[in-house]
Design an enzyme around this catalytic site. Structure first.
Site, PDB file in Angstrom:
ATOM      1  N   HIS A 405      -7.886  -3.679  -8.761  1.00 55.51           N
ATOM      2  CA  HIS A 405      -9.279  -3.955  -9.108  1.00 55.51           C
ATOM      3  C   HIS A 405      -9.670  -5.407  -8.857  1.00 55.51           C
ATOM      4  O   HIS A 405     -10.853  -5.736  -8.781  1.00 55.51           O
ATOM      5  CB  HIS A 405      -9.536  -3.588 -10.577  1.00 55.51           C
ATOM      6  CG  HIS A 405     -10.955  -3.161 -10.845  1.00 55.51           C
ATOM      7  ND1 HIS A 405     -12.040  -3.892 -10.447  1.00 55.51           N
ATOM      8  CD2 HIS A 405     -11.455  -2.055 -11.456  1.00 55.51           C
ATOM      9  CE1 HIS A 405     -13.146  -3.277 -10.827  1.00 55.51           C
ATOM     10  NE2 HIS A 405     -12.818  -2.157 -11.426  1.00 55.51           N
ATOM     11  N   ARG A 406      -8.707  -6.294  -8.707  1.00 58.05           N
ATOM     12  CA  ARG A 406      -9.030  -7.683  -8.388  1.00 58.05           C
ATOM     13  C   ARG A 406      -9.550  -7.811  -6.957  1.00 58.05           C
ATOM     14  O   ARG A 406     -10.235  -8.775  -6.623  1.00 58.05           O
ATOM     15  CB  ARG A 406      -7.786  -8.568  -8.559  1.00 58.05           C
ATOM     16  CG  ARG A 406      -7.193  -8.598  -9.953  1.00 58.05           C
ATOM     17  CD  ARG A 406      -5.854  -9.300  -9.970  1.00 58.05           C
ATOM     18  NE  ARG A 406      -4.881  -8.664  -9.076  1.00 58.05           N
ATOM     19  CZ  ARG A 406      -3.657  -9.122  -8.844  1.00 58.05           C
ATOM     20  NH1 ARG A 406      -3.257 -10.250  -9.437  1.00 58.05           N
ATOM     21  NH2 ARG A 406      -2.841  -8.479  -8.023  1.00 58.05           N
TER      22      ARG A 406
END
Length: 432
Positions: A405-406
């Site tokens: 998700h980064r």
């Protein structure tokens, strides 16, 4: 005299097996000669000497397991030099931190003290053709940080460029040091693992199979990934009846060449094209920023005895299905034989893991750092689907995209799957 040390041939290697010697006592070797085979946690590799001289001692026998990195394994008498006595000496202490891949310089007290020359895979050459002597870890760090090895003076054995040299060269552009951790953070200690007996399983009620290097490396990397990477999955169903029909026609055409294209080859090609259509998904997180990769270097998971390895189809977006099929078959065979080179399984930008051949319908994979995504492919099976208000049969394959998700948020992951789905459902577009 020069000590030859057990080399670190991959970033995760801490020990290995000295599988075979290609030299014997009395042989004269030159820099670049293949003198041994080392089994790492991933593969069996030929390694080269970086010095020349006569082999005076073989200190570690063929087949020895658990040889620690930087342990002396043989000795050379420098050309024109006299053989030194053979006291049991300890190698010079390693002055660098994990992953313990660099040899420390020889101690300076005694004149003409034995120096340590590591074995290494073939090193790069300068524009003038001269070999640049550097350790595998130093080359890796230099490549990651854009440091030119030709501009560095090595402080390792015989002027070899080592990790600390590359780090020193990059300090000019380094960020200020981070603030010290809070007392609460430094006081925290990892939870000590309990024994099976402490958890209620008595000793003697099981057989214990020792962990080999690969099992240890896989365990360490998977724990690191789960702890450090914020994973989330996205699921999509793909109808593959047209794919199966096209595959049958393609394989009939390629039969005279002895080439057979698998469903996974189609998946790799479709994923690579989708990554070029949605380049935000072909990316890696770094503390300095998001690395946007220029090519779709697709890693494919291959199960081998004792573990898993991910050989890479480089620039898969530029290759046809026949070429991908040929490369994937060759890589998978050499992976099972543990004959891959480090560059053939390190550095992919995206992974594909396919368990469809085992009948697995759907699963979620752990991200292979530093990649931003991994695709899990399930079995194609007959399912009832609704088309134009009618329930009809179709061959459906469930695909799961696990995202960091980064790097890849939900919308980006969804756009990637929207690009992948029509390619895999109508693969004629990939043949153009």
């Amino acid at each position: 005299m020069t000590d030859i040390l057990m080399p670190a041939l991959s970033p995760t290697m801490e020990e290995g097996v000295l599988a075979k010697w290609h030299v014997k006592v009395g042989d004269v070797v030159s820099a670049g000669d293949v003198i041994a085979e080392i089994e790492t946690d991933k593969a069996t590799m030929e390694v080269e000497a970086v010095d020349e001289g006569e082999v005076t001692d073989i200190l570690v026998a063929e087949g020895t397991e658990g040889v620690k990195v930087n342990t002396p394994i043989a000795r050379l008498k420098d050309e024109g030099g006299a053989a030194a006595p053979k006291p049991a000496e300890k190698p010079a202490a390693n002055t660098e931190e994990a992953p313990k891949a660099e040899a420390a310089p020889a101690a300076a007290e005694a004149p003409k003290a034995a120096t340590a020359a590591a074995l290494t895979p073939a090193a790069p050459k300068s524009d003038g053709g001269d070999r640049i002597f550097s350790s595998p870890l130093a080359r890796r760090i230099a490549a990651q940080n854009g440091v030119d090895l030709k501009s560095i003076k090595g402080t390792g054995p015989h002027g070899r460029i080592v990790k600390r040299d590359v780090e020193a060269a990059g300090k000019a552009s380094a960020q200020p040091a981070a603030a010290p951790a809070s007392p609460a953070a430094t006081a925290a200690e990892p939870r000590k693992a309990q024994s099976l007996a402490q958890m209620g399983i008595p000793d003697g009620s099981y057989d214990l199979i020792p962990l080999d290097g690969m099992k240890k490396a896989v365990a360490r990397r998977m724990v690191d990934s789960v702890q450090n990477v914020p994973h989330f999955p996205l699921f999509i169903d793909c109808e593959i009846d047209q794919l199966m029909a096209v595959r049958a026609k393609v394989n009939k055409m390629l039969e005279p060449q002895g080439i057979k294209v698998s469903v996974n080859d189609f998946v790799i090609k479709a994923a690579a094209l989708a990554l070029k259509m949605v380049p935000e998904a072909n990316a890696s997180y770094t503390p300095e920023g998001i690395a946007m990769h220029h090519n779709a270097d697709v890693s494919m998971a291959v199960a081998i005895d004792g573990g898993l390895i991910t050989p890479i189809i480089r620039k898969a977006e530029t290759k046809g299905l026949a070429q991908i099929a040929t490369e994937s078959k060759d890589l998978a065979k050499r992976a099972r034989d543990r004959k891959l080179k480090p560059e053939e399984f390190q550095g992919g930008t995206f992974s594909v893991s396919n368990l469809g051949m085992f009948g697995i319908k759907q699963f979620t994979s752990i991200i292979n750092e530093p990649q931003g995504c991994i695709m899990s492919v399930g079995a194609g099976e007959q399912r009832a689907v609704v088309k134009n208000g009618q329930v009809v049969p179709a061959t459906v394959m469930t695909v799961t995209l696990t995202c960091d998700h980064r790097v890849v948020d939900g919308a980006t992951g969804a756009r990637f799957l929207q690009a992948f789905k029509p390619l895999i459902e109508d693969p004629v577009a990939m043949l153009a």
